[in-house]
Design an enzyme around this catalytic site. Structure first.
Site, PDB file in Angstrom:
ATOM      1  N   ASP A 346      78.311  94.185  22.060  1.00  0.00           N
ATOM      2  CA  ASP A 346      78.601  95.513  21.487  1.00  0.00           C
ATOM      3  C   ASP A 346      78.584  95.424  19.944  1.00  0.00           C
ATOM      4  OD1 ASP A 346      80.055  98.027  21.805  1.00  0.00           O
ATOM      5  OD2 ASP A 346      81.682  96.973  20.462  1.00  0.00           O
ATOM      6  N   GLU A 376      73.445  95.600  21.031  1.00  0.00           N
ATOM      7  CA  GLU A 376      73.201  96.814  20.152  1.00  0.00           C
ATOM      8  C   GLU A 376      72.799  96.395  18.656  1.00  0.00           C
ATOM      9  OE1 GLU A 376      76.114 100.294  21.673  1.00  0.00           O
ATOM     10  OE2 GLU A 376      77.063  98.486  20.874  1.00  0.00           O
TER      11      GLU A 376
END
Length: 798
Positions: A346, A376
């Site tokens: 994340d 990400e």
């Protein structure tokens, strides 16, 4: 600037051992905790978990037994306690020089009481399911072979029509043989039938905002508790989430049941990826780090304030040695203890590039060479971190990043009315083409450095996004939600019951519906592009979240996967199943490298709402000689010219069906496509040469330290550039290089990281001109006895 921040930035002791936390045996327990700035630290042993769910022999009060800890080198405090402590709980109590006293759970805790109040002492071997030692990861010959399916544990089973007994729990994944009334597979059997290779689970570590004892328990509850959360609010990084357990009050149950889930998925040939959140914690003062090591674990801005690149008030200082070590230790624990097959990071932009490079290398060398690692490549706000892991930083480093450029080109913006290629916007063809090629001329060195997707848990899901772009939200009566509640008040369940997201769909002609066609076209592009495809759970039967673009704390009425949709929209499921089977059975859609793509993929058209390309000359060793792929984003039909062939063209995918078998042929030089559809054709079967041969390099160093060492290679014809050592064998590092069968020689340089050092001065070459499919080479670094320098390594080829 506050004083704690100054202290955190000063030289601080670090610890390099691998035994922080609790080492349990039936004879003794060894506790180690890193608290370098404390005046003294004590271990506090408890009989209860601190949340009122247990009783003790001497009454309801459990004040704890205090055991003094001894300071060791590296800022570590240690206590060794004789006897069997299984079933007990513990905390650490630190006293600082200013008189402050903090009691906190073990940051390295592997088990906790309900709601994570206290660390728990368990025998991990007692949590292993039957035959756990025989469990192994499904084979993944190459990252390009992965098809990822993103899923939330609770969403999977919470719907009343799921047929699963253990709704919202890990154990729902262990329920085999479930069928709906029409005989369609549900649950884990559905995943197997669909054909995906990896389940990507939203966070399953212990997170903070769910009351594990139940909404009505009133025990251990906090004002911030909700009934549902995605889990991006870390509390205990090394412990499974208790709300997914059938008994959160028993610390061992959640561990055993998560292992059972992994074991069940592995038994179906499905690998498990864990979503990890090492960029921030939910709370600072109540988080896992601040009480024991004030300010060290958190990044600060130039004024000494907590930096907020995560958007939730804090970010972890991953560039600091003990934070980096914590992340590595945590990942290694999950990969080894729980047999996990990959990690998704994340807000990976907030993790420094050195940490990402090192953890990728070390996890593969030491635990599993086939771990899939991606994340990400962005942040949630401004950060003072200079070495962010953004798109492009991953080049040659062995991990992948989400391709948001491709995502936006296909569908448009994430939450609004903005359109993309499949939703009605022209001039997106070039960006779509770039994604189809694995972004190798954009931000990747290799196609397996990009994860291709159109929607994930964040933002509008695919069906709702397409409705929005066509101006149909209001007609579908989708409610307006914020933070899990209706903006204008009312009952969410009633609003969902009143909505009709599928009002346009004629059940007698499902694949003829415009919204269905646009959604199939979107993921059809994803599943036939070079790189790693990624789907959101439920896309395969038109899942809607009723227009909620941020359902992180919305109720089951919004988030639950409605299994009844499989029967309702069965042709859609069959289409997805066919596309996945096509990808998995034909290596032309899974090319391994930049050079292989440049040689094998040729665009035919890229304008006017049409993108088409040719995969030629048995691309990737495919049995099909030439393959044509056409995407038509126009509302109406088009005619498309086909390349010349001495055979007919066989259609395996069109607007009616998708799969691996031809169901009609084209004899002429052109073919007509329906509007908003895709088509895949091949001309004939060929007799391809072997796809490649393998050079296996065994690297031996006298010091045994392989950290950071890699190969820089050229002349492979498939993928030049950095090649990592992926596993250890008999004490030395092993790398595998894929080369074209006709390759006679491959050049290489041994280097440390990005040219920090080289092993030898000259370019070296490996003779692979023979007919062997596997060429083994041993490279030994030899120290010169007199000068202490390095001479050329010895190469032994067999």
């Amino acid at each position: 600037m506050n004083s704690n921040y100054i202290n955190a930035e000063k030289a601080i002791e670090i610890y390099t051992g691998n035994d922080l936390g609790l080492t349990y045996t039936a004879d003794y327990s060894l506790f180690k905790v890193w608290v370098p700035t404390a005046f003294t630290v004590s271990l506090v042993l408890y009989d209860t978990g601190g949340n009122g769910t247990e009783t003790v022999n001497y009454g309801d009060r459990d004040s704890g037994r205090i055991v003094n800890m001894q300071r060791q080198e590296g800022g570590v405090w240690q206590a060794r306690f004789s006897g069997d402590l299984k079933g007990k709980y513990y905390m650490y109590r630190a006293v600082f020089e200013d008189g402050t006293i903090k009691e906190a759970a073990d940051p390295y805790a592997k088990a906790v009481s309900a709601n994570g109040i206290r660390s728990a002492i368990v025998d991990l071997r007692g949590t292993d399911p039957e035959a756990w030692v025989l469990d192994s990861s499904p084979a993944l010959p190459h990252p390009a072979d992965a098809v990822i399916y993103e899923l939330h544990v609770r969403d999977f089973s919470s719907s009343e029509d799921s047929g699963m007994l253990h709704k919202g729990k890990f154990k729902a994944f262990t329920e085999f043989g479930l069928r709906d009334s029409a005989g369609h597979a549900l649950g884990i059997d559905h995943l197997k039938e669909l054909g995906i290779t990896h389940v990507h689970l939203l966070p399953v570590f212990d997170f903070q905002t769910i009351n594990e004892l139940g909404a009505d328990s009133g025990k251990g509850a906090e004002p911030f508790f909700t009934e549902y959360n995605w889990g991006y609010d870390p509390q205990h990084y090394n412990v499974p989430e208790g709300s997914y357990s059938t008994n959160p009050s028993d610390p061992g149950t959640r561990i055993r049941e998560m292992k059972e889930m992994v074991q069940a998925l592995h038994s179906k040939g499905i690998s498990v990826i864990m979503d990890v959140v090492y960029n921030h914690t939910y709370s600072v003062e109540k988080g896992p780090f601040q009480p024991l090591v004030p300010d060290y674990f958190y990044r600060h801005d130039y004024n000494g304030r907590l930096s907020n690149g995560s958007g939730v008030g804090n970010e972890l200082a991953t560039e600091r040695p003990m934070v980096r070590k914590y992340i590595k230790d945590s990942l290694a624990y999950w990969a080894s203890e729980y047999h996990l097959d990959g990690f998704r990071f994340d807000l990976m932009g907030l993790i420094d590039s050195v940490t990402m490079r090192e953890l990728t290398e070390e996890l593969r060398l030491e635990i599993n060479p086939n771990l899939l690692i991606y994340g990400e490549p962005w942040t949630g706000g401004d950060s003072p971190l200079a070495t962010k892991t953004l798109k492009g930083v991953q080049k040659g480093k062995g991990y992948a990043v989400f391709n948001d450029n491709f995502r936006s080109a296909i569908k448009g913006d994430s939450d609004g009315w903005g359109k993309g290629f499949v939703t009605g916007e022209y001039d997106k063809e070039g960006a779509v083409a770039s994604g189809i090629k694995g972004a190798i001329h954009e931000f990747t060195d290799s196609p397996v450095e990009t994860v291709n997707y159109v929607t994930a848990h964040d933002n509008l899901n695919l069906w709702d996004k397409v409705l929005a772009t066509q101006g149909l939200r209001q007609a579908a009566k989708l409610p307006e939600l914020e933070n899990g509640r209706l903006k204008n008040g009312g009952v969410v369940e009633a609003a969902v019951a009143d909505a009709d997201p599928y009002f346009t769909v004629d059940r007698q002609d499902i694949l003829g519906d415009e919204i269905v066609r646009r959604s199939l076209l979107a993921n059809g592009i994803i599943l036939t592009s070079q790189g790693i495809p990624f789907l959101q759970a439920g896309d395969e039967f038109l899942r809607s979240k009723y227009g909620d673009h941020n359902s992180y704390r919305s109720p089951d009425a919004i988030n639950a996967i409605r299994w009844e949709n499989k029967a309702k929209f069965l042709p859609v499921f069959e289409y997805y199943k066919g596309l996945i089977a096509l990808r998995r059975n034909h290596p032309a859609f899974r090319l391994h490298g930049r050079q292989e793509i440049e040689r094998s993929l040729e665009f035919l058209r890229c304008d006017g709402g049409v993108v088409s390309y040719l995969l030629k000359n048995n691309a990737g060793g495919d049995v099909w000689n030439n393959i044509v792929v056409i995407f038509n984003a126009n509302p109406g039909p088009i005619s498309h010219k086909l390349p010349e062939t001495d055979s007919c063209w066989n259609i395996v995918v069109d607007h009616t069906s998708a799969g691996t078998d031809a169901f009609r042929t084209v004899q002429g030089a052109e073919v007509e496509l329906e509007g908003l559809s895709m088509m895949i054709l091949y001309d004939k079967y060929g007799q391809p040469e072997p796809r490649s041969k393998i050079i296996e390099i065994h690297y031996e160093r006298p010091d045994g330290d392989y950290r950071g060492w890699n190969l820089w290679i050229w002349g492979t014809g498939i993928q030049d550039g950095q090649c990592d050592f992926r596993q250890m064998e008999n004490g030395h590092a092993v790398a595998r290089i894929e080369v074209l069968p006709e390759t006679a020689s491959v050049g290489y340089i041994l280097r440390l990281n990005d040219w920090e050092e080289k092993d030898g001065a000259a370019d070296r070459f490996i003779d692979c001109s023979g007919s062997q499919e596997l060429v083994k080479v041993t490279i030994r670094e030899r120290l010169q006895e007199n000068s202490g320098g390095k001479d050329d390594p010895l190469q032994l080829t067999s």
